[in-house]
Structure formats: C-alpha cells, structure tokens
Design a protein around this motif. Structure first.
Motif, mmCIF file in Angstrom:
data_model
loop_
_atom_site.group_PDB
_atom_site.id
_atom_site.type_symbol
_atom_site.label_atom_id
_atom_site.label_comp_id
_atom_site.label_asym_id
_atom_site.label_seq_id
_atom_site.Cartn_x
_atom_site.Cartn_y
_atom_site.Cartn_z
ATOM 1 N N ALA A 42 0.823 -1.204 0.000
ATOM 2 C CA ALA A 42 0.000 0.000 0.000
ATOM 3 C C ALA A 42 0.858 1.255 0.000
ATOM 4 O O ALA A 42 0.555 2.235 -0.693
ATOM 5 N N GLN A 43 1.951 1.224 0.759
ATOM 6 C CA GLN A 43 2.827 2.388 0.814
ATOM 7 C C GLN A 43 3.470 2.647 -0.546
ATOM 8 O O GLN A 43 3.661 3.809 -0.934
ATOM 9 N N ALA A 44 3.775 1.596 -1.273
ATOM 10 C CA ALA A 44 4.339 1.766 -2.612
ATOM 11 C C ALA A 44 3.343 2.464 -3.531
ATOM 12 O O ALA A 44 3.726 3.314 -4.356
ATOM 13 N N VAL A 45 2.056 2.117 -3.397
ATOM 14 C CA VAL A 45 1.017 2.777 -4.192
ATOM 15 C C VAL A 45 0.913 4.249 -3.805
ATOM 16 O O VAL A 45 0.818 5.133 -4.675
ATOM 17 N N ILE A 46 0.951 4.515 -2.515
ATOM 18 C CA ILE A 46 0.879 5.899 -2.031
ATOM 19 C C ILE A 46 2.072 6.706 -2.517
ATOM 20 O O ILE A 46 1.934 7.856 -2.960
ATOM 21 N N ASP A 47 3.261 6.110 -2.453
ATOM 22 C CA ASP A 47 4.464 6.799 -2.916
ATOM 23 C C ASP A 47 4.353 7.167 -4.390
ATOM 24 O O ASP A 47 4.852 8.209 -4.831
ATOM 25 N N ASN A 48 3.701 6.320 -5.157
ATOM 26 C CA ASN A 48 3.564 6.550 -6.595
ATOM 27 C C ASN A 48 2.496 7.585 -6.921
ATOM 28 O O ASN A 48 2.673 8.398 -7.838
ATOM 29 N N LEU A 49 1.399 7.571 -6.169
ATOM 30 C CA LEU A 49 0.252 8.427 -6.500
ATOM 31 C C LEU A 49 0.135 9.666 -5.625
ATOM 32 O O LEU A 49 -0.606 10.593 -5.981
ATOM 33 N N GLY A 50 0.834 9.681 -4.491
ATOM 34 C CA GLY A 50 0.827 10.854 -3.637
ATOM 35 C C GLY A 50 -0.054 10.704 -2.412
ATOM 36 O O GLY A 50 -1.199 10.230 -2.514
ATOM 37 N N ALA A 51 0.473 11.107 -1.254
ATOM 38 C CA ALA A 51 -0.253 10.979 0.013
ATOM 39 C C ALA A 51 -1.466 11.897 0.074
ATOM 40 O O ALA A 51 -2.365 11.680 0.893
ATOM 41 N N ASP A 52 -1.527 12.910 -0.759
ATOM 42 C CA ASP A 52 -2.708 13.772 -0.802
ATOM 43 C C ASP A 52 -3.881 13.073 -1.476
ATOM 44 O O ASP A 52 -5.042 13.447 -1.259
ATOM 45 N N ASN A 53 -3.570 12.075 -2.294
ATOM 46 C CA ASN A 53 -4.603 11.401 -3.084
ATOM 47 C C ASN A 53 -5.017 10.045 -2.531
ATOM 48 O O ASN A 53 -6.143 9.605 -2.761
ATOM 49 N N VAL A 54 -4.091 9.373 -1.825
ATOM 50 C CA VAL A 54 -4.339 8.003 -1.382
ATOM 51 C C VAL A 54 -3.934 7.845 0.076
ATOM 52 O O VAL A 54 -2.892 8.366 0.496
#
Length: 257
Positions: A42-54
């Motif tokens: 999940a953190q890898a997805v957040i790192d890719n898409l941005g913590a403001d979005n995910v």
C-alpha cells in the motif's frame, strides 16, 4: 457521477485489480482509501500516486469492528464517501469429497468470511455513510457500490466449491442490495472477471500460462487489471447503470477442469 473530487474505498487496493482501480480513480481526480493488510504494498502505491490522493487503512474485511471504524475514519479524513470497490478475496482448492476425504471446514470458513461476509460488511457500512451525502446529481444519487464476483460464480471448476459459492453469493446480492439502497440514491453493480493477469500468474510455467490464454475465446489472452479498472470507472460514472453483473472475460466459459 463526475469522479473529480469524489472519495472512494478500494478493498484489496494494494495490488492487482484493486491497485489498477486505485490508479484509475486518482487519474480521474478522486481521493482513494485503500483497505488492505499489506502495508508495504500500500505504501508503494501511495508513494507513486501521492499521500494527498491516497491513504491506507489496515482492515480485515471479515471483522465488523475493523470495517466499521475504518469506514468512519475515511469519512472523517476526506469528508464523504461516494464509491466502494470490493476486491479483497481469497481462494481455495478442495473437493466436496475426494481421495483426501470431505472438504475441511477449516478451509471453507475463511473463504466465506472474507469473500462473502467481507464484501457485505464493507458494503453495509459504506451505504450507511453514503446515505448521509447531499445528492450529487439531479437524480438524487449519493453513491455507488461495485462488488467483484468471478466467472466461477457461474461456472465453478472442480475444487472451486467454496470460492464459487462466495462469488455466486456476491452475484446474488446484487439485485436485492440495489433494491434495498435505491431510496437513498445508492447504486449497486458487480464486476464478474474472467482470467485476469495478476502477479499470481507470473509464477506459472509458460506452457500452463499459454494453455490459459488459449482457453479464452477472444482476444486470446488474459485480461488486464487496467481493463477491470476501466470498467469500474465506467460503472461509477454512468448513473443509469444499476443492479447489473457485468462479465469481463473475453467470452470464456470455464470447463470442469
């Protein structure tokens, strides 16, 4: 529904079909909460898409309190909830009765708990929050629930009795759940995938993989997570689509084995 500025929950959103759908929603301007147990993915997805979005919540969908609390926290963080995609699920492989004896009930219970009860848990608590939304269109719409079944819910193969039962159950929930929630302006639809390429397939020997591809009518390949995500976006955006189970399977009809 215009997805820009909307809020979605995607269970199983840290990988596979769920991850593809998270990416598609963010591309449309939505904020997404991932419900999963794999914090690293999940953190890898957040790192890719941005913590403001995910954002990520560690959620066991089979646990009522875990689901109830997480759904409430999503609304507290993002201000509302408009979309839910239920992808979280597990499989099993055992016959009702065979050389190894009867189907072990300890293999049956967790599949039912996660795939069927888990889908219902997230759906019911999401519906509760969606019902509080101000209408987002002229039809009085407030949200959409998109569940995930499988072609195994129609044509389960040998050894798939537990998995098929859960996916048949998800298919069976679609119409009554849509009817239950119609007065609140909440739509309910179900995606019914065929053979979709996920990381699980990468461990297969090449001949086995090619055999699976050959079993698809057209196109002669496994589906892509992005194609499931495309369908999820379409379902969310089309306000007249309700109470439908949509097969996305290249016209495959599963054989007994």
């Amino acid at each position: 529904m215009d997805l820009n500025g909307k809020v979605a929950i995607v269970t199983g959103g840290a990988s596979g079909l769920g991850q593809g759908t998270v990416e598609a929603y963010v591309a449309k301007g939505a904020k997404v909460a991932i419900f999963d147990l794999n914090a690293e993915r999940a953190q890898a997805v957040i790192d890719n898409l941005g913590a403001d979005n995910v954002a990520f919540w560690s959620v066991n969908v089979a646990d009522e309190e875990s689901v109830k609390n997480a759904v409430a926290e999503v609304v507290e963080k993002f201000g509302a909830l408009h979309i839910v995609n239920n992808f979280a699920g597990i499989g099993s492989a055992a016959k009702t009765y065979g050389k190894k004896g009867v189907f072990p009930i300890e293999q049956w219970d967790p599949v039912i708990a996660i795939n069927l009860t888990g889908t219902f848990n997230v759906s019911r608590y999401a519906a509760e929050q969606m019902s509080k939304n101000e209408p987002i269109n002229d039809d009085g719409g407030r949200g959409v629930i998109i569940n995930t079944a499988s072609v195994a819910g129609y044509e389960g193969q040998i050894g798939q009795v537990a998995y098929s039962a859960t996916k048949g159950g998800v298919i069976g929930m679609t119409v009554p759940m849509a009817r239950d929630l119609s007065s609140y302006g909440i739509r309910v639809n179900t995606i019914v995938p065929g053979l979709i390429h996920t990381p699980l397939f990468e461990s297969l020997p090449e001949p086995a993989y090619q055999s699976l591809e050959a079993s698809v009518c057209y196109p002669k390949r496994l589906g892509k997570a992005s194609e499931i995500a495309h369908l999820a976006v379409f379902i969310a955006e089309n306000d007249y689509l309700n109470a439908e189970c949509i097969r996305l399977d290249g016209a495959i009809r599963m054989q007994p084995r």
